[in-house]
Design a protein around this motif. Structure first.
Motif, PDB file in Angstrom:
ATOM      1  N   GLU A 325       4.053   1.716  -4.961  1.00  0.00           N
ATOM      2  CA  GLU A 325       2.858   1.073  -4.404  1.00  0.00           C
ATOM      3  C   GLU A 325       1.886   2.109  -3.852  1.00  0.00           C
ATOM      4  O   GLU A 325       0.660   1.992  -4.024  1.00  0.00           O
ATOM      5  CB  GLU A 325       3.264   0.085  -3.314  1.00  0.00           C
ATOM      6  N   GLU A 326       2.424   3.143  -3.208  1.00  0.00           N
ATOM      7  CA  GLU A 326       1.559   4.170  -2.621  1.00  0.00           C
ATOM      8  C   GLU A 326       0.851   4.978  -3.711  1.00  0.00           C
ATOM      9  O   GLU A 326      -0.313   5.367  -3.553  1.00  0.00           O
ATOM     10  CB  GLU A 326       2.384   5.090  -1.726  1.00  0.00           C
ATOM     11  N   ILE A 327       1.539   5.229  -4.806  1.00  0.00           N
ATOM     12  CA  ILE A 327       0.890   5.923  -5.926  1.00  0.00           C
ATOM     13  C   ILE A 327      -0.305   5.127  -6.422  1.00  0.00           C
ATOM     14  O   ILE A 327      -1.398   5.673  -6.639  1.00  0.00           O
ATOM     15  CB  ILE A 327       1.890   6.159  -7.075  1.00  0.00           C
ATOM     16  N   VAL A 328      -0.120   3.819  -6.593  1.00  0.00           N
ATOM     17  CA  VAL A 328      -1.197   2.976  -7.111  1.00  0.00           C
ATOM     18  C   VAL A 328      -2.366   2.914  -6.132  1.00  0.00           C
ATOM     19  O   VAL A 328      -3.530   2.829  -6.538  1.00  0.00           O
ATOM     20  CB  VAL A 328      -0.666   1.572  -7.442  1.00  0.00           C
ATOM     21  N   ARG A 329      -2.074   2.992  -4.840  1.00  0.00           N
ATOM     22  CA  ARG A 329      -3.171   3.032  -3.876  1.00  0.00           C
ATOM     23  C   ARG A 329      -4.030   4.279  -4.058  1.00  0.00           C
ATOM     24  O   ARG A 329      -5.225   4.270  -3.744  1.00  0.00           O
ATOM     25  CB  ARG A 329      -2.620   2.957  -2.447  1.00  0.00           C
ATOM     26  N   HIS A 330      -3.430   5.336  -4.564  1.00  0.00           N
ATOM     27  CA  HIS A 330      -4.177   6.567  -4.811  1.00  0.00           C
ATOM     28  C   HIS A 330      -4.730   6.629  -6.237  1.00  0.00           C
ATOM     29  O   HIS A 330      -5.489   7.565  -6.557  1.00  0.00           O
ATOM     30  CB  HIS A 330      -3.281   7.786  -4.572  1.00  0.00           C
ATOM     31  N   VAL A 331      -4.340   5.683  -7.075  1.00  0.00           N
ATOM     32  CA  VAL A 331      -4.843   5.634  -8.453  1.00  0.00           C
ATOM     33  C   VAL A 331      -5.389   4.232  -8.701  1.00  0.00           C
ATOM     34  O   VAL A 331      -4.755   3.410  -9.385  1.00  0.00           O
ATOM     35  CB  VAL A 331      -3.746   5.984  -9.479  1.00  0.00           C
ATOM     36  N   PRO A 332      -6.562   3.903  -8.147  1.00  0.00           N
ATOM     37  CA  PRO A 332      -7.134   2.569  -8.346  1.00  0.00           C
ATOM     38  C   PRO A 332      -7.280   2.265  -9.841  1.00  0.00           C
ATOM     39  O   PRO A 332      -7.709   3.103 -10.624  1.00  0.00           O
ATOM     40  CB  PRO A 332      -8.509   2.676  -7.664  1.00  0.00           C
ATOM     41  N   GLY A 333      -6.879   1.073 -10.204  1.00  0.00           N
ATOM     42  CA  GLY A 333      -6.943   0.685 -11.607  1.00  0.00           C
ATOM     43  C   GLY A 333      -5.633   0.824 -12.341  1.00  0.00           C
ATOM     44  O   GLY A 333      -5.465   0.253 -13.430  1.00  0.00           O
ATOM     45  N   ALA A 334      -4.698   1.563 -11.776  1.00  0.00           N
ATOM     46  CA  ALA A 334      -3.385   1.681 -12.402  1.00  0.00           C
ATOM     47  C   ALA A 334      -2.640   0.353 -12.301  1.00  0.00           C
ATOM     48  O   ALA A 334      -2.788  -0.390 -11.328  1.00  0.00           O
ATOM     49  CB  ALA A 334      -2.570   2.782 -11.745  1.00  0.00           C
ATOM     50  N   GLU A 335      -1.843   0.057 -13.302  1.00  0.00           N
ATOM     51  CA  GLU A 335      -1.027  -1.158 -13.286  1.00  0.00           C
ATOM     52  C   GLU A 335       0.265  -0.886 -12.520  1.00  0.00           C
ATOM     53  O   GLU A 335       0.919   0.136 -12.725  1.00  0.00           O
ATOM     54  CB  GLU A 335      -0.690  -1.605 -14.705  1.00  0.00           C
ATOM     55  N   LEU A 336       0.618  -1.811 -11.639  1.00  0.00           N
ATOM     56  CA  LEU A 336       1.863  -1.710 -10.873  1.00  0.00           C
ATOM     57  C   LEU A 336       2.822  -2.771 -11.373  1.00  0.00           C
ATOM     58  O   LEU A 336       2.490  -3.962 -11.403  1.00  0.00           O
ATOM     59  CB  LEU A 336       1.581  -1.906  -9.389  1.00  0.00           C
ATOM     60  N   VAL A 337       4.009  -2.348 -11.768  1.00  0.00           N
ATOM     61  CA  VAL A 337       5.019  -3.266 -12.289  1.00  0.00           C
ATOM     62  C   VAL A 337       6.270  -3.161 -11.432  1.00  0.00           C
ATOM     63  O   VAL A 337       6.901  -2.096 -11.355  1.00  0.00           O
ATOM     64  CB  VAL A 337       5.365  -2.955 -13.761  1.00  0.00           C
ATOM     65  N   GLU A 338       6.620  -4.253 -10.765  1.00  0.00           N
ATOM     66  CA  GLU A 338       7.863  -4.307  -9.990  1.00  0.00           C
ATOM     67  C   GLU A 338       8.902  -5.074 -10.793  1.00  0.00           C
ATOM     68  O   GLU A 338       8.684  -6.232 -11.171  1.00  0.00           O
ATOM     69  CB  GLU A 338       7.637  -4.989  -8.645  1.00  0.00           C
ATOM     70  N   VAL A 339      10.035  -4.445 -11.040  1.00  0.00           N
ATOM     71  CA  VAL A 339      11.105  -5.065 -11.822  1.00  0.00           C
ATOM     72  C   VAL A 339      12.175  -5.576 -10.870  1.00  0.00           C
ATOM     73  O   VAL A 339      12.761  -4.797 -10.109  1.00  0.00           O
ATOM     74  CB  VAL A 339      11.706  -4.062 -12.824  1.00  0.00           C
ATOM     75  N   PRO A 340      12.448  -6.881 -10.867  1.00  0.00           N
ATOM     76  CA  PRO A 340      13.441  -7.446  -9.941  1.00  0.00           C
ATOM     77  C   PRO A 340      14.859  -6.983 -10.263  1.00  0.00           C
ATOM     78  O   PRO A 340      15.200  -6.711 -11.414  1.00  0.00           O
ATOM     79  CB  PRO A 340      13.291  -8.958 -10.153  1.00  0.00           C
TER      80      PRO A 340
END
Length: 372
Positions: A325-340
């Protein structure tokens, strides 16, 4: 000596946990999960380590020889693999000169990409290599064990094996950190040569604040003691390696706990154990301290110029999902995928979800390329 052996066996398991979230034992007592005959049948059903490409040896800038395999994009009359058919439906004219470069994590080797290598075949040339001191690559001088050096290795691999055409970089854990180091040293590549990035179960910094084995203060105490403990074990390698090969029930259970977040076939755990067991304790000791120093949040800006997907598991104890999540906050526009129900080795445990997310990123990158 018997007491030392038992102690080294227990600590050896913990050392393996530090090494990419897997336990250090390999020939564990299979009765914990299933009988050996059942595991052998599962290994035969999924032939881990059987996917091989054209071998190469690349000499890094400091003289270390890196083992590389290239899966060339073959033209044939045989039916296209599913990933290639899907890509052609999405992209009118997908480039034929696309190269995908895969970077594995700490304590593993290129074979950890087994499922992705199988299921993404046919999209483009695929380049796999064993990071320095890992797998079949040469041993790194101790003074050159750093994330920055891994980034320089990647730059050399890219220049040698993908000198022209678009490139997609895909890294797991330490492999993702290597991509960040490349972005720091060569930001001009991103948006030009590099059109897509996949970051799997990785972190841009702050790993020195992640507890080990147990939550809270006790886990942080374990982390504090980990570096001197690993260093001490590296001074008695013969004892440690014998203990690792002997294996125990507890090491097998630790493997499952720290590698995976759900029930997986015993063969998955065995596969991970085999990779980890090939990494000498001295290599584990040399590489472990560099992760506490890793801080590349200030180097993530170039990733905004490319299609980027960041994939993580909700039960990853080594690089918790908060780091994704922190990486994506520094890379706006990146897709974040959380795998359960996914641990640190989601690329094996939930390979379908990881492959689908990576394929989606590649599709978007090629669509964007076609519009330029």
């Amino acid at each position: 000596m018997a007491n030392v052996g038992r102690t080294a066996g227990l600590i050896g398991a913990a050392v393996g946990v530090l090494a990419a979230g897997a336990a250090a034992g390999v020939a564990v007592e299979r009765q914990v999960i299933g009988r050996r005959s059942g595991q052998r049948a599962q290994l035969e059903a999924e032939p881990f380590g059987s996917l091989r490409g054209t071998p190469h040896v690349f000499t890094a800038d400091d003289g270390v020889e890196l083992y590389v395999e290239v899966d060339e994009l073959k033209r044939s009359r045989r039916p296209e693999p599913p990933a290639k058919r899907r890509l052609r439906r999405k992209v009118a004219n997908p480039p034929e000169d696309l190269t995908l470069i895969f970077l594995h994590g700490y304590g593993l080797n290129m074979d950890c990409w087994h499922f992705e290598r199988r299921d993404l075949a046919g999209i483009g040339r695929m380049v796999f290599y064993d990071q320095r001191s890992h797998g079949r690559s040469g041993r790194s001088p101790k003074e050159n064990v750093s994330i920055e050096q891994l980034g320089r290795d990647l730059y050399g691999i890219l220049e040698r094996f993908a000198p022209t055409g678009p490139v997609v970089l895909i890294g797991h854990s330490m492999g993702g950190m290597s991509i960040m180091a490349l972005a720091e040293a060569h930001p001009e590549l991103f948006g030009d040569r590099v059109i897509g990035v996949g970051l799997c179960s990785t972190s841009a910094g702050g790993l020195d604040q992640v507890p080990i084995a147990l939550p809270g203060r006790i886990g942080m105490l374990v982390r504090t003691l980990a570096t001197p403990t690993v260093s001490a074990l590296a001074r008695i390698p013969d004892v440690v390696e014998r203990s690792r090969k002997a294996g125990t029930d507890i090491s097998y259970l630790l493997t499952r706990k720290y590698s995976f977040g759900s029930e997986v076939p015993p063969a998955f755990t065995e596969f991970v154990n085999e990779m980890i067991a090939a990494t000498p304790i001295s290599v584990i000791a040399e590489f472990y301290p560099i992760f506490a120093l890793h801080d590349k949040y200030g180097s993530l800006e170039p990733l905004q110029k490319v299609e980027c997907v960041v994939i993580g598991g909700d039960k990853d104890h080594l690089t918790p999902f908060e780091h994704s999540e922190e990486i994506v906050r520094h890379v706006p526009g990146a897709e974040l995928v959380e795998v359960p129900n996914c641990g640190h080795l989601g690329l094996i445990e939930h390979h379908r979800e990881f492959t689908a997310a990576l394929l989606g990123m590649i599709e978007r990158a090629e669509l964007a390329l076609g519009q330029t």
